[in-house]
Design a protein around this motif. Structure first.
Motif, short mmCIF file in Angstrom:
data_model
loop_
_atom_site.label_atom_id
_atom_site.label_comp_id
_atom_site.label_asym_id
_atom_site.label_seq_id
_atom_site.Cartn_x
_atom_site.Cartn_y
_atom_site.Cartn_z
N ALA A 372 8.62 22.81 32.50
CA ALA A 372 9.62 22.75 31.28
C ALA A 372 9.75 20.99 31.53
O ALA A 372 9.87 20.40 30.38
CB ALA A 372 11.66 21.99 32.83
N ALA A 373 8.99 20.54 32.70
CA ALA A 373 8.81 18.91 32.51
C ALA A 373 7.53 18.32 31.19
O ALA A 373 7.16 18.09 30.27
CB ALA A 373 8.26 18.71 33.45
N PHE A 405 10.29 6.87 20.56
CA PHE A 405 9.22 7.98 20.81
C PHE A 405 8.26 7.59 22.52
O PHE A 405 8.01 8.41 22.91
CB PHE A 405 8.75 8.65 19.89
CG PHE A 405 9.73 9.55 19.02
CD1 PHE A 405 9.47 11.11 19.38
CD2 PHE A 405 9.76 9.27 18.24
CE1 PHE A 405 10.19 11.78 18.99
CE2 PHE A 405 10.56 10.41 17.36
CZ PHE A 405 10.98 11.21 17.53
N ARG A 406 7.79 6.30 22.36
CA ARG A 406 6.75 5.84 23.36
C ARG A 406 7.55 5.57 24.34
O ARG A 406 7.29 6.16 25.38
CB ARG A 406 6.12 4.84 22.85
CG ARG A 406 5.11 4.32 21.82
CD ARG A 406 4.61 3.19 21.85
NE ARG A 406 3.41 2.95 20.56
CZ ARG A 406 2.97 2.27 19.51
NH1 ARG A 406 4.06 0.74 19.77
NH2 ARG A 406 2.64 2.20 18.80
N VAL A 407 8.93 5.55 24.69
CA VAL A 407 9.49 5.44 26.07
C VAL A 407 9.49 6.89 25.91
O VAL A 407 9.52 7.25 27.06
CB VAL A 407 10.81 4.81 25.98
CG1 VAL A 407 12.19 4.79 27.15
CG2 VAL A 407 10.23 2.96 24.63
N LEU A 408 10.64 7.38 24.67
CA LEU A 408 10.77 9.04 25.27
C LEU A 408 9.93 9.76 25.52
O LEU A 408 9.60 10.91 27.11
CB LEU A 408 11.31 9.63 24.31
CG LEU A 408 12.26 9.44 23.71
CD1 LEU A 408 13.03 9.69 22.17
CD2 LEU A 408 13.96 9.54 24.49
N CYS A 409 8.62 10.23 25.30
CA CYS A 409 7.29 10.66 26.47
C CYS A 409 7.33 10.33 27.05
O CYS A 409 6.55 10.99 28.36
CB CYS A 409 6.03 10.78 25.08
SG CYS A 409 5.47 8.74 25.18
N VAL A 410 7.57 8.80 28.22
CA VAL A 410 7.18 9.29 29.34
C VAL A 410 9.19 9.14 29.43
O VAL A 410 8.13 9.67 31.28
CB VAL A 410 7.46 7.51 29.81
CG1 VAL A 410 7.13 7.42 30.39
CG2 VAL A 410 6.02 7.34 28.86
N VAL A 411 10.00 9.19 29.09
CA VAL A 411 10.68 9.40 30.20
C VAL A 411 11.78 10.58 29.74
O VAL A 411 12.12 10.85 31.82
CB VAL A 411 11.85 8.46 29.83
CG1 VAL A 411 13.56 8.64 30.42
CG2 VAL A 411 12.13 6.55 29.77
N VAL A 412 11.70 11.51 29.31
CA VAL A 412 12.20 12.81 28.95
C VAL A 412 11.22 13.73 30.14
O VAL A 412 12.05 14.31 30.86
CB VAL A 412 11.70 13.10 27.21
CG1 VAL A 412 12.37 14.89 28.06
CG2 VAL A 412 12.79 12.27 26.46
N ILE A 415 13.09 13.24 33.34
CA ILE A 415 14.40 13.42 33.74
C ILE A 415 13.97 15.23 33.81
O ILE A 415 15.25 15.21 35.08
CB ILE A 415 15.40 12.70 32.32
CG1 ILE A 415 15.52 11.07 32.31
CG2 ILE A 415 16.59 13.23 32.52
CD1 ILE A 415 16.03 10.73 31.19
N VAL A 416 13.59 15.69 32.43
CA VAL A 416 13.38 16.96 32.77
C VAL A 416 13.56 17.78 34.37
O VAL A 416 13.52 18.38 34.78
CB VAL A 416 12.68 17.57 31.58
CG1 VAL A 416 12.76 18.68 31.59
CG2 VAL A 416 13.47 16.96 30.94
N TYR A 417 12.49 16.96 34.70
CA TYR A 417 11.73 17.30 36.07
C TYR A 417 13.09 17.89 37.02
O TYR A 417 13.01 18.93 37.41
CB TYR A 417 10.45 16.88 36.08
CG TYR A 417 10.19 17.23 37.41
CD1 TYR A 417 9.01 18.65 37.98
CD2 TYR A 417 11.10 17.37 38.93
CE1 TYR A 417 8.64 18.51 38.97
CE2 TYR A 417 9.83 17.97 40.05
CZ TYR A 417 8.93 18.66 40.16
OH TYR A 417 8.49 19.20 41.08
N PRO A 418 13.20 16.57 37.30
CA PRO A 418 14.47 16.77 38.70
C PRO A 418 15.87 17.79 37.88
O PRO A 418 16.24 18.77 39.24
CB PRO A 418 14.64 15.11 38.90
CG PRO A 418 14.35 14.16 38.31
CD PRO A 418 13.03 15.41 37.08
N ILE A 419 16.14 17.62 37.13
CA ILE A 419 17.19 17.71 36.41
C ILE A 419 17.30 19.77 36.75
O ILE A 419 17.39 20.34 36.82
CB ILE A 419 18.04 17.98 35.07
CG1 ILE A 419 17.89 16.14 34.92
CG2 ILE A 419 18.41 19.19 34.67
CD1 ILE A 419 18.84 16.25 33.69
N THR A 420 16.20 19.87 36.26
CA THR A 420 15.51 21.43 36.15
C THR A 420 15.47 21.86 37.74
O THR A 420 15.64 22.90 38.30
CB THR A 420 14.03 21.73 35.53
OG1 THR A 420 13.96 21.13 34.49
CG2 THR A 420 13.69 23.72 35.12
#
Lengths: 497, 279
Positions: A372-373, A405-412, A415-420
């Protein structure tokens, strides 16, 4: 008459003996096992419409003067490839429908391959003994993307020409050999001597489809050999295959699905415009249109190019250009890790046993979270390929959108890993997860207390208990002679080899 | 005389306040100029034609608070003297002007005046000081659309995109959509180069070439030949990708869900999996 003909052929080819084995094949029935079939049937649509298109398309970069139906291009100098594509759209009966079906079908083809891969990944269907088939599947996806790009490029319109220009620069950015490769492919410095159109064409219609066809055969052959993986339940175990036999159950179902896939493609081709090259005009190397994006399956690459900060690597005597990192290195790492995943996972989990029963994604939290990440990372890159469109529609500064987008492609992904991971943990521990809900009636007593009583869903409902039975030998000749199929509808099983 | 002094005074105050307090000063400045407007109108109106009188009245009411009584400009807005009627007509007819708040970004909208009123304003401003372009006729008779397409591809598509959908440029700038414009507006835009648009005429393009481009934009950009179905707004592969994935693949997946079966864990396996997950 037919009977006699059959016997004649059967005496020489022994169809009934090998055919019987094939017809007895059991296919587990699950909707997610049909995703790969979408790709298979889209490929058939691609071949059929593609053959039609080659009858009219002229693969040549030669300059010609456009005279034809579309007046805003009248008298312009265009390439023969562009002219023939415009003529194909306006002057050939059914030509535009075929073009649009071909293009939509390519989108559905690659889209369904991606979804199919996600299914295989998240259910762990790539594990032993199917690692090789995972390799072939990944290769098929890459070839699909490559062929999509090639096909998109050959009409030689303004938008696709810009794409070729970018591809040239990407090729050039490969350290040491890049400039030689680019010159070799284009027959000179960009735009070359016009030979890029016929070269892309022959790759698009012959070389790549031939490899795809070969690998597709191997892919399906291995599927037959391994027998399809299956979800647990209904008596499905590691050592058997539970489902419906190829004939007639599975065959008719998949045949219907073929028609449905073709119907979706035809409806899109008939009613939704795709790639109106006449509005784009011919490619002229010194013209450029703003807001040019590639087709979605290349979008993540375009997004990576946009998001990448302007860094270069200066080595003594050689400079590695910026484009190399997002457009060569990143896809290289992506595809290599993807291909190596079965071994990477086996290394970490220590699990090298054969698996025919599939995982529920929630039962493998780490794998699901990693998937997912990574997926979210590419999804953000895909979104980044539309920075300008987003900035325009949301009335935000383009620079802000790019920075975002520069920030998002690192942050998302972070965030997705632990949530999933935690959702999977929760789900896998929930009792009754993955099972159909039972029907209950809540009754309020006279005293005001509540109680739950199990009930039937509707009058006469009986919970189906499916006990797979072994398949009987099917005699093909008896079926062809008009006998009823010996396998009535139901659930069957055969042992694995 | 009193009017002139008051005006100068008001401008002085406006500049002073604008410099000190920024936007907050604007309200004060506009109320001060209001008296000046009345005096100004009574003084000069008798010497103007009815058309220019109308223009002057509208200008004083709607534009002068920022652009100044004689369009000489202020801290808030640029000088309009010598800009020519075409510039004024374009900015007003496209809805960019007048602005409700002078610091707002001009956004395309409907013309707030009738055609007669807009032309009157433009003519009035042009009458203050000569210069610029007159409002063009916008005639595209005898234009070569094919030539226009080629010139559009070379000169305009780089910002406005080849389908004329418009797009965001670097920073806060954007190239607006070219749909829904009159031939007059398109000609005015090419001639006067509003905002950040580069100058093309005279120089890069001849009058005939301008006409060709205008014809292409007014006919084929505004009404694209959408053979093959719904046009998806000229947004190209981004929109196509969404349709392909969500409608195309999405519909096929729904069909798969319809045709295919769903799985069901049995009790025995479930407990096993839950046990594994605990490890």
């Amino acid at each position: 008459m037919i009977d006699g003909l059959f016997t004649w052929f059967d005496n020489r080819l022994a169809i009934s003996r090998s055919g019987r084995h094939l017809l007895n094949k059991i296919f587990p029935d699950h909707w997610s096992f049909m995703i790969g079939e979408i790709a298979l049937y889209s490929f058939i649509v691609l071949l059929a419409t593609g053959v039609f298109l080659t009858l009219y398309f002229v693969p040549s970069g030669q300059d010609v003067i456009y005279h034809g139906v579309y007046k805003p291009l009248e008298g312009q100098v265009v390439s023969a490839a562009f002219k023939s594509t415009v003529d194909l759209s306006f002057a050939v009966r059914g030509g535009l429908l075929m073009r649009q079906m071909h293009h939509w079908s390519a989108n559905i083809f690659i889209g369904s391959i991606v979804v199919h891969m996600l299914r295989v990944f998240f259910t762990g269907a790539f594990r032993r003994p199917r690692e090789l088939n995972w390799l072939i599947g990944t290769t098929l996806m890459i070839l699909g993307i490559v062929n999509g790009f090639l096909g998109y490029s050959i009409p030689d319109d303004l938008v696709s020409g810009t794409g070729i220009r970018i591809a040239y620069s990407i090729l050039e950015s490969i350290p040491f050999v890049g400039s030689y490769l680019a010159t070799l492919l284009f027959g000179g410095v960009f735009p070359g001597d016009g030979s890029i159109i016929p070269r892309f064409f022959i790759l698009h219609v012959l070389v790549v489809p031939l490899i795809i066809l070969g690998l597709l055969g191997a892919h399906l052959g291995m599927l037959m050999k391994h027998k399809h993986s299956q979800f647990p339940g209904n008596g499905a175990r590691e050592e058997n295959v539970v489902g419906a036999p190829l004939w007639p159950n599975f065959f008719l179902k998949t045949q219907g699905f073929l028609f449905l896939t073709v119907a979706v493609t035809t409806l899109l081709g008939a009613f939704v415009q795709i790639n109106p090259i006449w509005l784009y005009g011919p490619y002229v190397p010194f013209h450029v249109s703003y807001a040019v994006q590639p087709d979605w399956y290349m979008g993540w690459l375009d997004g990576a190019l946009r998001v990448m900060p302007s860094w270069e690597l200066h080595l003594p005597g050689h400079m590695i250009p910026n484009v190399f990192f997002p457009a060569v290195l990143m896809p290289g790492i992506t595809f290599n890790v993807m291909m190596a995943w079965p071994w990477i996972e086996a290394k970490f989990s220590g699990d090298t046993a054969e698996h025919h029963l599939l995982d529920r994604p929630s039962h493998r939290p780490v794998r699901t979270a990693v998937g997912a990440a990574v997926l979210s990372f590419y999804f953000v890159l895909f979104g980044a390929s539309a920075t300008d469109v987003l900035a325009n529609y949301l009335s935000i500064s383009l620079n802000t959108v790019l920075l975002m987008f520069r920030v998002l492609c690192v942050v998302v992904p972070l965030i997705v890993y632990p949530i999933t991971y935690f959702i999977c943990k929760e789900m896998s521990q929930a009792k009754g997860g993955g099972r159909r809900k039972s029907f209950n009636v809540v009754i309020r007593s006279a005293e005001g207390g509540y109680s739950t009583v199990p009930t039937e869903a509707y009058a006469g409902y009986a919970r189906e208990t499916l006990e797979p039975v072994s398949v009987e030998e099917v005699d093909l000749s008896s079926i062809l002679n008009g006998a009823e199929p010996t396998t009535p509808a139901g659930v069957y099983q055969i042992p694995r080899d | 005389m009193r009017g002139v002094i008051l005006k100068k005074l008001s401008l002085f105050i406006a500049s002073l306040l604008a410099g000190t307090f920024g936007i907050a000063a604007f309200a004060g400045a506009s109320t001060t100029t209001h008296h000046a407007v009345a005096a100004h109108v009574t003084k000069h109106s008798s010497t103007l034609s009815p058309q220019l009188q109308l223009g002057q009245t509208l200008f004083d009411e709607n534009c002068s608070s920022c652009h100044g009584i004689d369009a000489q400009g202020s801290m808030l807005a640029p000088k309009l003297q010598g800009r020519g009627a075409a510039t004024i007509d374009l900015w007003v007819s496209s809805g960019w002007m007048p602005l409700a708040v002078p610091t707002d970004q001009p956004r395309r909208g409907v013309d707030k005046f009738t055609r007669v009123q807009t032309t009157a304003i433009a003519d009035y401003v042009a009458s203050i000081k000569a210069g610029g372009f007159a409002i063009p006729s916008g005639s595209i008779a005898g234009a070569n659309v094919s030539q226009g397409q080629e010139l559009f591809s070379e000169n305009c598509a780089g910002c406005h995109t080849i389908t004329g959908a418009g797009d965001a440029l670097s920073g806060d700038l954007n190239a607006p959509s070219l749909h829904g414009l009159t031939t007059t507006q398109i000609t005015e835009a090419i001639e006067t180069a509003p905002g950040n648009m580069p100058h093309f005429y005279p120089g890069a393009l001849t009058a005939t070439q301008v006409k060709d481009v205008v014809a292409y934009v007014a006919n084929d950009i505004a009404h694209p030949n959408n053979s093959g179905g719904i046009g998806l707004g000229g947004n190209g592969p981004v929109a196509e990708g969404f349709v392909g994935l969500f409608l195309g693949v999405g519909a096929c997946l729904l069909f798969a869900l319809w045709v295919g079966d769903r799985s069901e864990d049995d009790e025995e396996h479930e407990t096993e999996a839950v046990k594994e997950a605990h490890v």
